[in-house]
Design a protein around this motif. Sequence first.
Motif, short mmCIF file in Angstrom:
data_model
loop_
_atom_site.label_atom_id
_atom_site.label_comp_id
_atom_site.label_asym_id
_atom_site.label_seq_id
_atom_site.Cartn_x
_atom_site.Cartn_y
_atom_site.Cartn_z
N TRP A 34 0.08 19.06 -14.55
CA TRP A 34 -0.77 18.12 -15.26
C TRP A 34 -1.98 19.14 -15.18
O TRP A 34 -2.33 19.98 -14.59
CB TRP A 34 -1.26 16.89 -14.42
CG TRP A 34 -1.96 16.92 -13.21
CD1 TRP A 34 -3.51 16.68 -13.53
CD2 TRP A 34 -1.69 17.34 -12.17
NE1 TRP A 34 -3.90 17.03 -11.98
CE2 TRP A 34 -2.89 17.36 -11.38
CE3 TRP A 34 -0.68 17.91 -11.62
CZ2 TRP A 34 -2.82 17.52 -9.94
CZ3 TRP A 34 -0.48 18.11 -10.17
CH2 TRP A 34 -1.53 18.13 -9.39
N ASN A 53 5.53 11.07 -18.21
CA ASN A 53 5.37 9.87 -17.56
C ASN A 53 6.93 9.14 -17.57
O ASN A 53 6.95 8.01 -17.65
CB ASN A 53 4.28 8.84 -18.16
CG ASN A 53 3.02 9.32 -18.26
OD1 ASN A 53 2.58 10.14 -17.23
ND2 ASN A 53 2.26 8.98 -19.35
N GLU A 71 -1.98 13.62 -17.52
CA GLU A 71 -0.60 12.86 -17.63
C GLU A 71 0.27 14.05 -17.03
O GLU A 71 0.30 15.14 -17.61
CB GLU A 71 -0.31 12.62 -19.06
CG GLU A 71 -1.07 11.35 -19.56
CD GLU A 71 -0.52 11.10 -20.95
OE1 GLU A 71 -0.30 9.72 -21.10
OE2 GLU A 71 -0.36 11.86 -21.83
#
Length: 284
Positions: A34, A53, A71
């Motif tokens: 990330w 995710n 994310e």
Amino acid sequence: MEFSHELIMPNQGLPFKVFLFEGGEGNYFRDKHWHRSIELFAVYEGTLKFYLNEEIFPLGTGKFMLVNSNEIHSVDSPEPNRTIVLQIPLKTFEDYYTGEQFIRFTHDPLPQDGQVMKLIGDIFGAYEERTCGYEMKVKGLYYMLLHLLVTEYRETDVTPDMVKWHKKLNRLSLIADYIKENYASELSLEALAEIFGYSTTYLSRMFQKYAGINYKSYLQSIRVERAFQELANTEHTISETAMNNGFPNSKALAKAFQKKYGMLPSEYRGMQREKRSHMSHPDQ
């Protein structure tokens, strides 16, 4: 599941970073990681498989994926492809935050997707050509892309949980930056917790809850990725590469390397040498 935090530096003279995806030759997997920047993966030839995710997003030719700040994502690139990556610093959108240092863009397909693909392709093309005045052309296209993102793709309905998750990963980012600078040395969880003023238990839980991996696996992931890059870009021996990247010996590197890339470091080194030889003598 392994991942790492990635620090993004813009291209020289530009307020963003644009480049060809390093997995374009295929046989490549980028572990979960990330970063605070906004990232767009635009596929112009071939396919990619994107994990975001815990969801899988197959990306075919003409499609792109927009990755929000913090994310956690990974990319599977088994086959050759031509993918342009564009990374935008989070601060670029500070006038459009919907929470404290927080902005979120949709992953859903929109009618404007074709415009996004064209703008990214044009940005990269102008940057690669670098003809007179290219900086102005690139920046002009870039700001057209930013306008499209904030007017068509930005989500204004965000939940407190989203903002909380973002803040936690921001805190982990500071720790990850330190690890990226010191991964080659002995770096225990206890030492790291003391440096950042956390208890060992709290820091361990923080990694597990917000990034889905334990600290030891995280550190191992960084080390093997750095070893991969060193083998690709230097003539260091496998033993030297192991020691340079925090492995106790070449055997430990070989075990981690094979688990991640499906081949031994010696096999990968042989492939790289063969490729360079072919590039030097294309008619052979």
